[in-house]
Every structure is written in C-alpha cells, then in structure tokens.
Enzyme design. Structure first.
Site, PDB file in Angstrom:
ATOM      1  N   HIS A  37       3.743   2.714  12.528  1.00 40.25           N
ATOM      2  CA  HIS A  37       2.954   3.733  12.784  1.00 40.25           C
ATOM      3  C   HIS A  37       3.433   4.806  13.800  1.00 40.25           C
ATOM      4  CE1 HIS A  37      -1.005   1.210  11.951  1.00 40.25           C
ATOM      5  NE2 HIS A  37      -0.075   0.955  10.920  1.00 40.25           N
ATOM      6  N   GLU A  74      -5.097   2.128   2.711  1.00 39.87           N
ATOM      7  CA  GLU A  74      -4.918   0.663   3.471  1.00 39.87           C
ATOM      8  C   GLU A  74      -5.227   1.124   4.962  1.00 39.87           C
ATOM      9  OE1 GLU A  74      -3.394  -2.526   6.301  1.00 39.87           O
ATOM     10  OE2 GLU A  74      -2.581  -0.554   5.918  1.00 39.87           O
ATOM     11  N   GLU A  75      -4.342   2.253   5.379  1.00 38.66           N
ATOM     12  CA  GLU A  75      -4.323   2.513   6.748  1.00 38.66           C
ATOM     13  C   GLU A  75      -5.759   3.147   7.251  1.00 38.66           C
ATOM     14  OE1 GLU A  75      -2.063   1.642   8.465  1.00 38.66           O
ATOM     15  OE2 GLU A  75      -0.271   1.712   7.623  1.00 38.66           O
ATOM     16  N   ASP A 104       3.390  -6.644   3.243  1.00 39.17           N
ATOM     17  CA  ASP A 104       2.852  -5.380   4.287  1.00 39.17           C
ATOM     18  C   ASP A 104       3.355  -5.782   5.709  1.00 39.17           C
ATOM     19  OD1 ASP A 104       1.767  -3.097   5.122  1.00 39.17           O
ATOM     20  OD2 ASP A 104      -0.358  -3.654   5.367  1.00 39.17           O
ATOM     21  N   ASP A 108       6.280   0.523   6.710  1.00 40.44           N
ATOM     22  CA  ASP A 108       4.846   0.529   6.425  1.00 40.44           C
ATOM     23  C   ASP A 108       4.303   1.364   5.717  1.00 40.44           C
ATOM     24  OD1 ASP A 108       2.351  -0.237   6.869  1.00 40.44           O
ATOM     25  OD2 ASP A 108       2.107   0.197   8.727  1.00 40.44           O
ATOM     26  N   HIS A 121       0.739  -1.393  -0.059  1.00 44.15           N
ATOM     27  CA  HIS A 121      -0.006  -0.002  -0.081  1.00 44.15           C
ATOM     28  C   HIS A 121       0.826   1.053  -0.036  1.00 44.15           C
ATOM     29  CE1 HIS A 121       0.315   0.891   4.403  1.00 44.15           C
ATOM     30  NE2 HIS A 121       0.162  -0.438   4.470  1.00 44.15           N
TER      31      HIS A 121
END
Lengths: 453, 453
Positions: free
Chosen positions: A411, A312-313, A340, A278, A266
């Site tokens: 994140h 995606e997030e 991912d 990520d 993503h």
C-alpha cells in the site's frame, strides 16, 4: 495405476516449472501493467485501462472464453498531496511528517485541521480516556506490529483493526481526526495507505496513516509535551460509484466442464506506487496459469477460470459480485485459489475447507515439496474468493509466498515493478498452476457437500 | 525427561527468535561494515579496516576470548575501470559492453588487446575447435545458467567451471584473452566478477566477465559476423602477498569447553559493491549468535566460536590456515556452520557428515520447522569450513537461505546494504543461533569418529 498417475503428475508439474522459469512473458506483462498503466484504484481511468488491457491480453491467448462481469465500484480520490506537521514542538518547532489519507477518508477541508494529539495503543485505552480527554483531539493509534511473529500477515492481523475501526471509535468520543501508525514491520519514512470504515450514524472524521519513523518521533515528542499540536491537510473525497468489471478468461474442462477451479488476484490497487506485489503479481500469475496450460498442451479435465477481481482494496465489490453471479447461475466450484500476498518465493498454500479436502491436498505434498512448497495446511483463502464460501463444497485456497518483505511495500509508493524478482514471481505462478492442474485432474471429491459449513 | 528437554529447547529457541527479530544491532553492524568500510578485497586497506573493526566489535561484547589468526593473503588489484568494446560491427559499429576483470586475472597492458572472438558453450566444444581456430582469438564462454533448476546454487555449479577453468583451457590452444558470461540467472547489464585460476605451465591470458545482456548481444552479433573484433582493456595485477587475519571470538563451554562449535562467514569480499550478501550478512550473523547467547544468558555447554574468515573469495587462505591451526592444536570440533549464501529468508541446513549426524540433526526438525526451516538434509557445508573436513568427526553444515535472488547480486556492484532485508537477515541469525544452541547443548555424539571420512 496410482504409481503411473503419480509419475504423470510429477512429469506435468516439472514441465510447468521448467516453462515458467524460462519464460519472460508474464514478467513483461507485469511490467506493462505496472509501468504503462501504473496504479489503478477502483473508479480511476487507470483501472479502466487495466480492465481493457487484461481483456485484450486474454483475448489474444486462444482461450475458450473471455468475458467481463459488470460491477459498480466506489470512486474515492486522494486529491492533493497530504500535509502532516507538528506545529509547536518546544524542542523542534515545526516538524513535517509523512502521512497519507486512508482510503475512503473524508478530507479536512482545504484549510486543514489542527488539534492536540492523544496517543493510544488500543481501543480499550481509548475508551478509558473517554470523551473528556478525546473531544476535539486527533487520536493517534500507535500499536506496532508484533515483530516476533514469523508470518508478517499475523502481525498485520494484530494491528489492522486500528486502521479499519480507528476513525469510528475516535469519532464516537468526539475526536476531530485520526492518525494511524503505518501497517508495516519496517522503520520507514513511507506511510502506508489502506481502507478505513465509517458508520452512517457516526461522524466521519479525516484519517491518515503516518510512517513508522514519524510515529515513533511523534510519540517521543508527545512524551515531552502533551499540548503538542498536529496540523493535517487532506483533500480526499468520495465521488459517485463508477461502472467497472471483473475480467475473466477460461479453458473449458474436457471431462467435467461444469466443475470449476478458479485462480485469481485483484486488478485494482491503491493509488500510490504501482500495485506490483499488491496485486499485479497475483493477476499476472493467474493469467500465466492459463498460458502454461495452453503452451504445454495440458487439457484440463475440469474448467480453469482465471478471475481478475475488481475493487478488492476498498469495497470488495468484484468478489461479492462474482459470488452472487456464481450462485445465481448454480455454478459448481471445486476450489478457488487466490494469490494476493505478493510475488515472493512460494512457501505453500493455506486451505479453508473440510478436513477431507485438506487431506486430499496434503496427499499431493510429495509432488509439491521438491519445489519448496512445504507449508500446506489449514489457512486463509483470500478476500476476493471469500464471498464464495459456503457455495457447495468449494475449497478456498490462499497461495502463501514468503511473507518477510511484503509489508515493506504494501500500500505504498514503493510497491513497484523493481521490487519484483522474476524467478520468485514465476515460481509462484508455477506453484499455483501445479495445484490447479492437480485440482482439475483429480478434483476434491473427498470433500463432500458440507465442506465449508 | 526427554519431554522436559524438548520444552526447554523449544523455549530457548523462541527466545532467540524473539530477540533477533526485535533487535537492530546486527543490522546496524552490517550497515557499518558495508557503508563505512565497504568492499574489502583481501590485501586492501578496507580488509584491514574490517579486521580491526570486527575485532573491536567483539572485544566490546564481553566474550571469553577474542583473537586474530595471522594469514598471508593474495593481493590482487583491479586497476582502472575495464573497457570492453566490439569495434567493427557491420550493423552497429562500436558497441561498448559491460565487462569486469575476473579476480586474479592479469591485465591486458595499457594499450589493451583486440582480437576476433570465438564463442563456445563448453570445454568439449573448445577442444573440437582446436588450436587452428582458437589461436590469437578471444574465447567467449557463453554457457548460461540452467534456469529450470530450483536452487540457483545448482545452476551456478553447472556454469562456474567456465570462469575458473576457462583461461587455462583457452590459453592452451593459443587464445589471447577470455570473456566469460556472468554467473547469474538474471538478464542484466551488470558484470559479475569472481575468481579464475591459472597454471604455472600455461600462459596467463587476461580474462573478464561480461554481463548477460551483453553476452546475448555479442552472441547475436557473432552470428551475423564471425570476423567481429573485441577490444578489451584491463590494468589488473597481482601484488606481493599481504599479512591479514581471521578474526575469532568465543564463549567457552561450561561443561565441555574442549568441544567446539564453529559458526562463521568470510570477512573479505570482492572489490565491487559492498559485499553485503557476500558475505557481510554471514559475518554479522556469526557475531549475532554470540550476542544472542550473551544477551539471553544462554551458557553453552560446549564452546561457541565465531570465525570471520579472511580471503574466501580468492585464495581460501583463511579457511586453510584455520584448519591447519586446529589440527596442530588437536582441537575437537563438533560441527562447523557456515553462512555464505546470502542474508535471505532461511529455508534449512545442508549437512556434510555421517548418517548418524544427519539423523541427530533431523531429530531437531520439529523444533526448527515452525520457523520455516524445512529443508534439512545432506548438503554442502561451505568453502571456509571445507578444510576442516576429516578432522575428527566434525560435521560441516551449510546454512541454506532462499536462493532465488542471490545471483542477481553476487560479486557485483549491486551487492549493497540496500538489498538486505533486516527481518530476513535476522531470521537467518536466529536459525543459525538455534542450531548452534542445539549443537552445544546436545553435541552430535551419534556421529562417531569416522563421520567425515
């Protein structure tokens, strides 16, 4: 004949690894994506830049086709840097704590909010407290990762319900805010963002992640003083949806062009850090698969399609749109592979499909094990490819890199280019490219049409 | 019965991992060793501090015995920060380059030395150049790592002859100095030290490692201008030998105390960085094995002995002394495990022993594979335990962590505590402890006395 095929497959895979390990292109692409574009939350100018840059990147690659898929995405913005503070500790007075708004959270208003804190480890515990003890309070979800689990993804799976479902559960009992212990194995002063969910019929209350070190301290302070007050200030908000895109490049199959093998990651990321592991690495690995095929003159029998999914997030709109369009067009997907889980040393693949498909992939283990790919078995495919499930006999395959460090960075502001090792990333790309090669060469016909039911 | 034993072994191993993954003691010990003591080259005050600190650490652990083994070690000192400089580049004028003296190298004298440079990729190439083209020059050994090799240790093995044997080979042809391309997969501006060797009958000439980035640039510049001059200045020297120690702690076996399983790493390090992965982690993992046995109440049937060897890096005096004393005392070693490949995620073990011993260890694979230990097979034991080879039927076992990042840090200023991930290090400790447990429980009797011949 089978032996000859094996020798050819083995030689092709060796070429793939040799090239990947001595090439710097993909790593330099990642550097551009993370350092020149940076964080790229859905709806942000940087997400638009990432779309246009990756489109141009693939346009330059002499592929059969490069195109965009329109998709409307949520546009959430964090606003000013968050403030989190214990304001009346008997022992320590004011104690600043590291918090970050959870993705999708409403703000507190500019004045912030201040309330007493109730700590819980589970939803059951919260329910037992009931409205009386929760109303007007900030609910602090503090269930840690189970560090005894070898796969950190399993520990994440055992804790992330607090982040996703915490605000709704707390608001139902009249809470005014939520703090969630950061989703990490590590003890850090860094808070980890990530999506939370609201329900239309439940009041939306502000929700933030708190670093694990601060979570431990807050928990200690609460043991001393149950009337502790916590001040939190967040100016996050959700703006109108924005037009964005999945970015797709493909090499047409020479024998069965209508049979498609997808490889993807993503393109969006959270707004903290640089979205390196990520999922910058997953995107650049997917593009790298195409480069390796081209560079090595591998003409795939089936079509290889790299998909850089958007959003995606915080919405999965890209993955959902991709599956919708695939269905509408009656496309036949042999398999979809998602990367991912970070750009770390490869360990294997997890397969969500039929027993026959798993057997077919396991039969390739002797070709893959020399490269450290030992963990091939049933498993989770990936979020973006999830919506494809059930379309024909598509097998969903998740690339499994080593998981130990992933949630140190996940994140956060430290998910940066510097945390990515070129060899580890490139071993991942080569592993994925090798599996894509085997899938395009041999298909998964053992699978049958009822595969993913 | 066999099934019951399997269940018990499996349960014990689970307890070992659970405890290791939730404990911070060993990681905090590593922090002390690297941050409070730091680099600890043989003969240095820091090496003495490391001996005394680790002795005290084990004394506090309620072991059956803790003791030191005297060993005289070389005392080499780096002196002032090295200078490396191209002095007459037509294009660029003076170009400073990152060099570090190789361990054991003589200095250049305070005035430094300046000479033309001849680049070679192999000893054969050097021989072909002959005295005429080498005399009075600096020989620049620039054969890179083969980055297509999956195990970085294999790439190291294919390049490190330049570092060890370069100065003698060059001096024989009348060279005045040596530059060796740093032993790493990475492109960095950091130079990697490491041992070099002299011969008594060959002139000792100064030898330095040059960073890979600078090696590439130097090579480019030489292509433009073969009369390029390089200035190098190093004040390194070898002082008289110093008394030092191996540090040993053990838990006596309850049934066969005379049968010994050794687990070890080396306490000394190079003087750059903090010797974190090389080999602070191996030492702290070895001590952690003892802690885990004690903490979990595991009473080993055979004796477990943790050995922190002195002087692996530039002399191997500790390992040599240990084997001498073991032989003199007629000690029976079942196996010796060395952890000296970094504190990274475990991949398996390499065994240097008999076929029967390998079969015995392979029979434990179902117990170990759930923890990611898939790569169990014939392999290299380790430098410190090497001198034990041939004593009785001892099996030499090398712990194999993932190798991808090791040579990014190896022998450099960035081999620091920050590069160590607690979970990865602790998974390593648990993996080693599990194998030690199996060895103490079951022995390796399949092996027989002719094992290591």
């Amino acid at each position: 004949m089978a032996q000859q095929q094996y020798a050819q497959d083995s030689a092709t895979i060796k070429k793939i690894y040799d090239n990947a390990l001595t090439s710097f292109e993909s790593y330099e692409n990642l550097r551009y994506l993370t350092k020149q574009i940076g964080a790229r939350l859905s709806g942000s100018p940087q997400a638009a830049a990432a779309v246009e840059w990756s489109r141009q990147l693939m346009e330059k690659m002499d592929l059969d086709t490069v195109y965009l898929q329109e998709v409307m995405v949520p546009h959430w913005v964090r606003g000013e840097k968050e403030i989190g503070r214990v304001t009346n500790s008997r022992l320590l007075g004011n104690v600043d704590m590291h918090i970050v708004a959870l993705g999708g959270s409403v703000g507190t208003g500019k004045q912030g909010l201040s309330a007493e804190v109730v700590e819980v480890k589970s939803f059951e515990e919260l329910e037992k407290l009931g409205k009386k003890k929760v109303k007007g309070k900030i609910v602090f979800f503090n269930r840690p990762f189970d560090n005894t689990l070898i796969q950190t993804g399993s520990a994440y799976g055992g804790a992330v319900d607090q982040r996703g479902g915490g605000p709704v559960a707390a608001a139902k009992l009249g809470a005014v805010g939520v703090l969630v212990r950061s989703m990490t194995n590590d003890y850090q002063t860094i808070a980890h963002t990530g999506s939370t969910r609201y329900q239309d019929d439940v009041e939306k209350i502000p929700a933030a992640a708190i670093s694990t070190v601060d979570a431990e301290q807050l928990s200690s302070l609460l043991k001393e003083d149950s009337e502790l007050k916590f001040y939190m200030r967040m100016t996050s908000e959700t703006l109108p949806d924005v037009l964005s895109y999945n970015v797709i490049g493909e090499i047409k199959g020479s024998e069965k062009p209508d049979e498609i093998v997808v490889v993807g990651g993503h393109l969006d990321s959270w707004d903290l850090g640089e979205g390196a592991h990520d999922d910058g690495t997953g995107c650049m690995q997917s593009v790298e698969v195409l480069r390796l095929f081209n560079e090595l003159g591998i003409k795939p029998k089936r079509t290889v399609r790299a998909v850089l999914f958007m959003n995606e997030e915080n919405g999965l709109r890209g993955g959902t749109k991709y599956a919708e369009l695939a269905k509408a067009r009656g496309e036949k997907h042999v398999a979809a592979i998602e990367s991912d889980a970070g750009g770390f040393t490869p360990r294997g693949f997890g397969l969500d499909g039929s027993k026959e498909q798993l057997q077919a992939v396991l039969a390739w283990k002797p070709l893959l094990a020399p490269y450290g790919l030992h963990e091939i078995g049933p498993g989770y495919g990936g979020a973006d490819i999830g919506p494809l499930k059930g379309q024909g006999s598509v097998a969903l395959i998740g690339f499994k890199p080593d998981s130990q460090r992933y949630f140190d960075y996940h994140h956060t502001e430290i998910d940066t280019f510097e945390q990515v090792n070129r060899r580890e990333m490139q071993l991942g790309a080569a592993s994925i490219a090798s599996l894509v090669y085997l899938l395009t060469e041999h298909g998964l016909d053992g699978g049958g049409a009822k595969a993913s039911k």
